[in-house]
Design a protein around this motif. Structure first.
Motif, short mmCIF file in Angstrom:
data_model
loop_
_atom_site.label_atom_id
_atom_site.label_comp_id
_atom_site.label_asym_id
_atom_site.label_seq_id
_atom_site.Cartn_x
_atom_site.Cartn_y
_atom_site.Cartn_z
N THR A 164 0.84 -1.21 0.00
CA THR A 164 0.00 0.00 0.00
C THR A 164 0.87 1.25 0.00
O THR A 164 0.67 2.17 -0.82
N VAL A 165 1.84 1.30 0.91
CA VAL A 165 2.70 2.49 1.00
C VAL A 165 3.58 2.60 -0.25
O VAL A 165 3.68 3.67 -0.86
N CYS A 186 -4.89 12.47 -0.60
CA CYS A 186 -5.37 11.09 -0.81
C CYS A 186 -5.91 10.52 0.49
O CYS A 186 -5.26 10.59 1.54
N SER A 188 -7.59 6.79 1.61
CA SER A 188 -7.84 5.45 1.07
C SER A 188 -9.33 5.13 1.07
O SER A 188 -10.06 5.53 1.98
N TYR A 193 -8.22 1.04 6.25
CA TYR A 193 -6.93 1.72 6.11
C TYR A 193 -7.14 3.22 6.38
O TYR A 193 -7.72 3.92 5.56
N THR A 195 -4.83 5.65 7.17
CA THR A 195 -3.77 6.63 6.89
C THR A 195 -3.91 7.16 5.47
O THR A 195 -4.02 6.38 4.52
N TYR A 197 -2.56 10.66 2.79
CA TYR A 197 -1.36 11.49 2.62
C TYR A 197 -1.67 12.74 1.81
O TYR A 197 -2.70 12.81 1.13
N TYR A 205 6.17 13.49 0.14
CA TYR A 205 4.99 12.66 0.43
C TYR A 205 4.82 12.62 1.96
O TYR A 205 5.70 12.12 2.67
N ARG A 207 2.64 11.45 5.10
CA ARG A 207 1.58 10.53 5.54
C ARG A 207 0.79 11.14 6.70
O ARG A 207 1.36 11.80 7.57
C1 PML Z 1 -4.72 3.38 -1.13
O1 PML Z 1 -5.68 2.89 -0.56
O2 PML Z 1 -4.14 2.79 -2.02
C2 PML Z 1 -4.17 4.70 -0.73
C3 PML Z 1 -3.21 4.57 0.38
C4 PML Z 1 -2.71 5.89 0.85
C5 PML Z 1 -1.82 5.89 2.05
C6 PML Z 1 -0.57 5.08 1.94
C7 PML Z 1 0.36 5.28 3.13
O3 PML Z 1 0.14 4.73 4.19
O4 PML Z 1 1.37 6.01 2.97
#
Ligand code: PML
Length: 266
Positions: A164-165, A186, A188, A193, A195, A197, A205, A207
């Protein structure tokens, strides 16, 4: 003429018409079958449910991917959605995006319509993408094996070495290479999820933990743009193959004042 050795592999999956997951990368020929397996498994085993519709595209790239470096990465210790929004406003307004545009993006991402692609907004918050329901999906980006190993090492030290990150950083690094893009928000759309960013060329970038409460199935991306031809930007986002070839620093939790004091040069 020698054939290009790179392939773009893209996957998107849905269950009963609702988006479940998407993934993509650029790979050499001998990496294709492994990635097809990995992406298919990802669609079939997901927190949001098992996909009943999986689309996979494998396309030989006609153009050599452009090599770029990643954005530097850091994390703010935001404690809740309000704190994450406050931090976003502070950082994104400092690069020239108007407060009302950022508010508009938060409202649109929280309202409950998950678009397949990103919204494009000017700095006042006016939507610019031609298809307001689908948005613009960023495609044809990847990472070299060497840069991927370096990124895994750097993220591993922060306990963040996951797809994901990595994939979000690759996407943001491609997007912010284009001068017209001033910033990004962004959240998610994965309900588990929390977190999100923000990203800018100047700060990298960033977070934002706890940008939303667990269980909320909405999210997406907004790109704030300025000047230039929107259709050229869309062409770059969708069609120009870009690969991350080197990794900028990835740091642990930082304070917002340190972010604002430390502009990266790309
Ligand atoms: C997603 O769901 O693909 C977006 C994820 C964004 C955050 C990623 C992170 O933890 O840096």
């Amino acid at each position: 003429m020698p054939r290009n050795q790179y392939y773009s592999i893209r996957m998107r999956s849905a269950k009963s018409g609702v988006h479940i997951s998407g993934a993509e990368g650029i790979y050499e020929k001998n990496g294709i079958s492994n990635m097809v397996k990995k992406y298919t498994e990802r669609a079939l085993i997901h927190d949001k449910g098992r996909a009943d519709d999986i689309h996979l595209v494998i396309e030989e790239l006609k153009e050599k991917p452009k090599k770029i470096s990643s954005l530097p990465l850091c994390t703010l210790n935001t404690r809740n959605a309000e704190g994450a929004k406050k931090a976003s406003l502070k950082i994104l307004t400092s690069v020239g995006i108007k407060e009302r545009a950022i508010e508009e993006a938060f409202n649109a991402l929280e309202v409950g319509i998950s678009m397949r692609g990103a919204m494009l907004m000017d700095i006042e918050g006016v939507r610019l993408e031609p298809d307001l329901l689908r948005g613009v999906r960023v495609t044809r980006m990847g990472i070299t094996k060497q840069a991927s190993a370096d990124l895994s090492r750097k993220l591993g030290r922060l306990n963040l070495n996951n797809d994901t990150v990595k994939e979000a950083l690759i996407l943001a690094s491609k997007v912010h290479r284009y001068r017209m893009v001033l910033g990004e928000l962004c959240i998610s759309d994965d309900p588990y999820y929390t977190t999100g960013y923000i990203a800018t060329r100047a700060y990298g970038y960033i977070r934002l933990p706890r940008i939303k409460k667990r269980g909320i199935p909405f999210g997406g991306r907004a790109f704030f743009i300025t000047g230039g031809e929107v259709k050229d930007l869309i062409k770059y986002l969708q069609r120009t193959p870009v690969m991350i070839g080197s990794i900028k620093p990835c740091s642990d939790t930082v304070k917002i004042k340190d972010v604002l004091a430390r502009k990266s040069r790309r």
